[in-house]
Design a protein around this motif. Structure first.
Motif, PDB file in Angstrom:
ATOM      1  N   GLY A 124       0.776  -1.237   0.000  1.00  0.00           N
ATOM      2  CA  GLY A 124       0.000   0.000   0.000  1.00  0.00           C
ATOM      3  C   GLY A 124       0.803   1.281   0.000  1.00  0.00           C
ATOM      4  N   ARG A 125       2.111   1.209  -0.205  1.00  0.00           N
ATOM      5  CA  ARG A 125       2.915   2.426  -0.194  1.00  0.00           C
ATOM      6  C   ARG A 125       2.733   3.232  -1.469  1.00  0.00           C
ATOM      7  NH1 ARG A 125       7.855   4.488  -1.675  1.00  0.00           N
ATOM      8  NH2 ARG A 125       8.876   5.834  -0.126  1.00  0.00           N
ATOM      9  N   ILE A 126       2.598   2.554  -2.596  1.00  0.00           N
ATOM     10  CA  ILE A 126       2.423   3.199  -3.893  1.00  0.00           C
ATOM     11  C   ILE A 126       1.361   2.439  -4.674  1.00  0.00           C
ATOM     12  CG2 ILE A 126       4.776   4.106  -4.068  1.00  0.00           C
ATOM     13  CD1 ILE A 126       5.472   1.668  -5.795  1.00  0.00           C
ATOM     14  N   ASP A 127       0.833   3.069  -5.730  1.00  0.00           N
ATOM     15  CA  ASP A 127      -0.074   2.344  -6.625  1.00  0.00           C
ATOM     16  C   ASP A 127       0.691   1.964  -7.891  1.00  0.00           C
ATOM     17  OD1 ASP A 127      -0.002   4.570  -8.332  1.00  0.00           O
ATOM     18  OD2 ASP A 127      -1.863   5.404  -7.557  1.00  0.00           O
ATOM     19  N   LEU A 128       0.010   1.330  -8.836  1.00  0.00           N
ATOM     20  CA  LEU A 128       0.701   0.845 -10.036  1.00  0.00           C
ATOM     21  C   LEU A 128       1.206   1.986 -10.906  1.00  0.00           C
ATOM     22  CD1 LEU A 128      -1.427  -2.227 -11.209  1.00  0.00           C
ATOM     23  CD2 LEU A 128       0.692  -2.187  -9.881  1.00  0.00           C
ATOM     24  N   VAL A 129       0.464   3.083 -10.974  1.00  0.00           N
ATOM     25  CA  VAL A 129       0.898   4.219 -11.787  1.00  0.00           C
ATOM     26  C   VAL A 129       2.174   4.818 -11.204  1.00  0.00           C
ATOM     27  CG1 VAL A 129       0.268   6.514 -12.626  1.00  0.00           C
ATOM     28  CG2 VAL A 129      -1.441   4.693 -12.585  1.00  0.00           C
ATOM     29  N   GLN A 130       2.261   4.927  -9.889  1.00  0.00           N
ATOM     30  CA  GLN A 130       3.474   5.425  -9.252  1.00  0.00           C
ATOM     31  C   GLN A 130       4.639   4.468  -9.463  1.00  0.00           C
ATOM     32  OE1 GLN A 130       1.285   6.030  -5.438  1.00  0.00           O
ATOM     33  NE2 GLN A 130       2.469   7.919  -5.316  1.00  0.00           N
ATOM     34  N   ALA A 131       4.364   3.165  -9.406  1.00  0.00           N
ATOM     35  CA  ALA A 131       5.416   2.177  -9.659  1.00  0.00           C
ATOM     36  C   ALA A 131       5.973   2.333 -11.071  1.00  0.00           C
ATOM     37  CB  ALA A 131       4.862   0.761  -9.463  1.00  0.00           C
ATOM     38  N   GLU A 132       5.100   2.560 -12.037  1.00  0.00           N
ATOM     39  CA  GLU A 132       5.555   2.774 -13.410  1.00  0.00           C
ATOM     40  C   GLU A 132       6.340   4.076 -13.529  1.00  0.00           C
ATOM     41  OE1 GLU A 132       2.191   0.648 -16.157  1.00  0.00           O
ATOM     42  OE2 GLU A 132       1.520   2.260 -14.832  1.00  0.00           O
ATOM     43  N   GLY A 133       5.979   5.077 -12.707  1.00  0.00           N
ATOM     44  CA  GLY A 133       6.744   6.315 -12.686  1.00  0.00           C
ATOM     45  C   GLY A 133       8.173   6.087 -12.219  1.00  0.00           C
ATOM     46  N   ILE A 134       8.351   5.208 -11.238  1.00  0.00           N
ATOM     47  CA  ILE A 134       9.692   4.850 -10.768  1.00  0.00           C
ATOM     48  C   ILE A 134      10.493   4.220 -11.907  1.00  0.00           C
ATOM     49  CG2 ILE A 134      10.982   3.338  -9.198  1.00  0.00           C
ATOM     50  CD1 ILE A 134       8.594   3.672  -7.229  1.00  0.00           C
ATOM     51  N   PHE A 135       9.851   3.303 -12.625  1.00  0.00           N
ATOM     52  CA  PHE A 135      10.503   2.643 -13.762  1.00  0.00           C
ATOM     53  C   PHE A 135      10.884   3.669 -14.833  1.00  0.00           C
ATOM     54  CE2 PHE A 135      10.178   0.467 -17.908  1.00  0.00           C
ATOM     55  CZ  PHE A 135      11.128  -0.528 -17.729  1.00  0.00           C
ATOM     56  N   ASP A 136       9.965   4.601 -15.127  1.00  0.00           N
ATOM     57  CA  ASP A 136      10.247   5.624 -16.137  1.00  0.00           C
ATOM     58  C   ASP A 136      11.378   6.545 -15.697  1.00  0.00           C
ATOM     59  OD1 ASP A 136       8.274   4.658 -17.809  1.00  0.00           O
ATOM     60  OD2 ASP A 136       6.747   6.086 -17.149  1.00  0.00           O
ATOM     61  N   LEU A 137      11.442   6.863 -14.394  1.00  0.00           N
ATOM     62  CA  LEU A 137      12.514   7.734 -13.900  1.00  0.00           C
ATOM     63  C   LEU A 137      13.872   7.061 -14.060  1.00  0.00           C
ATOM     64  CD1 LEU A 137      13.314  10.370 -12.511  1.00  0.00           C
ATOM     65  CD2 LEU A 137      12.956   9.233 -10.311  1.00  0.00           C
ATOM     66  N   ILE A 138      13.930   5.770 -13.777  1.00  0.00           N
ATOM     67  CA  ILE A 138      15.192   5.038 -13.923  1.00  0.00           C
ATOM     68  C   ILE A 138      15.644   5.022 -15.379  1.00  0.00           C
ATOM     69  CG2 ILE A 138      16.246   2.736 -13.740  1.00  0.00           C
ATOM     70  CD1 ILE A 138      14.418   2.263 -11.302  1.00  0.00           C
ATOM     71  N   ARG A 139      14.695   4.897 -16.287  1.00  0.00           N
ATOM     72  CA  ARG A 139      15.030   4.759 -17.711  1.00  0.00           C
ATOM     73  C   ARG A 139      15.009   6.074 -18.477  1.00  0.00           C
ATOM     74  NH1 ARG A 139      12.091   0.207 -20.919  1.00  0.00           N
ATOM     75  NH2 ARG A 139      13.846   0.695 -22.264  1.00  0.00           N
ATOM     76  N   ALA A 140      14.745   7.200 -17.796  1.00  0.00           N
ATOM     77  CA  ALA A 140      14.604   8.488 -18.478  1.00  0.00           C
ATOM     78  C   ALA A 140      15.861   8.825 -19.265  1.00  0.00           C
ATOM     79  CB  ALA A 140      14.298   9.580 -17.461  1.00  0.00           C
TER      80      ALA A 140
END
Length: 467
Positions: free
Chosen positions: A135-151
């Protein structure tokens, strides 16, 4: 009556997991992350603080300096242990990070020791998956983490950070809540006799639906920009031999990447390089000169050039303006898509041998050997890309292909509900409510209100193991 069924599957694995959280190779610091219920005995077994206070007895957010040791007490490394207690960690579990000297061998030895002490190897993205399941993050936030790593650009990183911090999730939640309110109102009307309902009940439902449609459309409009930020744009440079294609590639990049020669057919294969324009990562592709040839190698290069032109977001076609317009150039220009094509008239310093083509929508005059026209060409490229994204706007969170796919389906379901309400609202209220339930379930899959194992696998399997 229940509005929508939220499917919650028990996908949480109580194992304690460990992985190397830093990139492979040499570095000043390397990190092994351990998370789960057995983290304290594992940490105490492999890390001996210099002050003799066990890791398990330390407060949240504190560091211990000490030694990483084998089971027999032999030293592996010296470093730090960072203590993070649930629920204040990334995974919302008890977490310890062992920070040692960077290097592949040292990190592997520390990880192996953690596994021997009782942890298991983390799966790709499992730390972030646990953050979602807890419950710390939702799926959209998780994808944001992935996008930040790959930016691959500052703009892409800024957009990913907004998404990671929840701005896009709040927009999805607002749409979900609006549909939930409409569905609940519709369900309520089913319990009343038609004559007992206030006159404005169904009109209020329609107004709320229409307002939500506008928000949905605004989100869908961000998809083109999201695609460019995440995937980048393909820009292909085309033209006859000696038009200046390789010179243009070198001028855009700012260094000599391609061989420039007056000999026709020097470039026989495609040459690709990365380039960032106004925050959008581009893939610039230099191609073989387009002409009739008997050389099989050159012919294959020309075939590849034409294939790239079909897939490109922007096609730049170079013409030697100092020479009469070749018939092959004329025929190709007539077939160009004006919405994604730029014509560059090169060598204008040597004079114009023909007028600018009437059907050309975007023409840049240049003398690439001296760099004249490069600034204007970059502006033309940005304007062409802006047809799918507002590059002048501040960076903002944008939807992905997964979001777009679900939003389109939810939009269609809600439109069907609206159509039923337009036909005969009293008789079709039940059918409209059913379509809204479907829309709600689709929207729930965007943020993870509704999820299943396959959905989580598709998202988190793309992450690296240490994240």
């Amino acid at each position: 009556m229940e509005i929508v069924i939220i499917r919650r599957m028990s996908l949480y694995n109580p194992d304690t997991i460990a992985a190397i959280a830093t990139p492979p190779g040499e570095g000043g610091v390397g990190i092994v992350r351990i998370s789960g219920p057995a983290v304290w005995p594992i940490a105490d077994a492999l890390f001996l603080p210099m002050d003799k206070t066990p890791v398990s007895a330390r407060e949240h957010g504190t560091f211990a300096y000490g030694k990483v040791v084998e089971a027999d007490g032999r030293e592996i490394d010296t470093g730090l242990a960072l203590v993070m207690r649930a629920p204040k960690s990334y995974t919302c579990e008890d977490v310890v990070e062992i920070q040692g000297h960077g290097g592949a061998v040292g990190m592997r030895r520390i990880l192996r020791r953690a596994l021997e002490a009782g942890a298991r190897m983390a799966e790709p993205g499992e730390f972030t998956k646990r953050a979602f399941l807890n419950g710390r993050i939702d799926l959209v936030q998780a994808e944001g983490i992935f996008d930040l790593i790959r930016a691959r650009s500052d703009r892409a990183a800024a957009a990913a950070l907004e998404q990671m911090e929840g701005k896009l999730s709040r927009q999805f939640d607002a749409i979900y809540d609006a549909f939930m309110e409409v569905a609940a109102n519709l369900e309520t009307t089913l319990d009343f006799v038609e004559d007992e309902l206030p006159d404005d009940v169904f009109s209020g439902i329609a107004v709320l639906l229409d307002r939500t449609f506008r928000t949905l459309d605004e989100l869908l409009d961000t998809w083109d920009e999201g695609r460019l930020l995440r995937e980048g744009a393909r820009v292909v440079i085309l033209g006859r031999p000696n038009a200046g294609k390789s010179t243009l590639l070198n001028a855009l990049l700012g260094f000599d990447r391609a061989i420039v020669s007056s000999t026709a057919g020097t470039t026989r294969d495609t040459i690709e390089e990365g380039f960032v324009l106004d925050g959008i990562p581009l893939r610039i592709i230099d191609t073989a000169g387009l002409r009739q040839t008997d050389c099989e190698i050159e012919a294959e290069g020309i075939r590849r050039a034409e294939a790239h032109s079909l897939e490109a977001h922007v096609s730049i076609y170079l013409i030697d303006a100092s020479q009469p317009l070749h018939e092959e150039d004329r025929l190709r220009l007539e077939k160009f898509d004006p919405g994604r094509s730029i014509i560059v008239l090169n060598k204008v310093d040597l004079g114009h041998a023909f007028p600018i083509p009437d059907h050309a929508s975007c023409v840049v005059e240049a003398s690439l050997i001296s760099g004249d026209g490069i600034r204007e060409l970059k502006q033309a490229m940005a304007l062409t890309l802006e047809k799918g994204a507002d590059l002048a706007a501040p960076p903002h969170a944008v939807i992905s292909e997964r979001h777009r796919h679900l939003l389109i389906q939810a939009h269609a379901e809600a439109r069907q509900a609206r159509a039923f309400l337009n036909e005969n609202v009293e008789e079709n209220a039940v059918l409209a409510a059913e379509h809204l339930r479907s829309a709600l379930e689709l929207l729930g899959q965007v943020t993870g209100r509704v999820y299943h194992e396959e959905l989580l696998e598709n998202i988190f399997s793309r992450f690296c193991i240490g994240k």
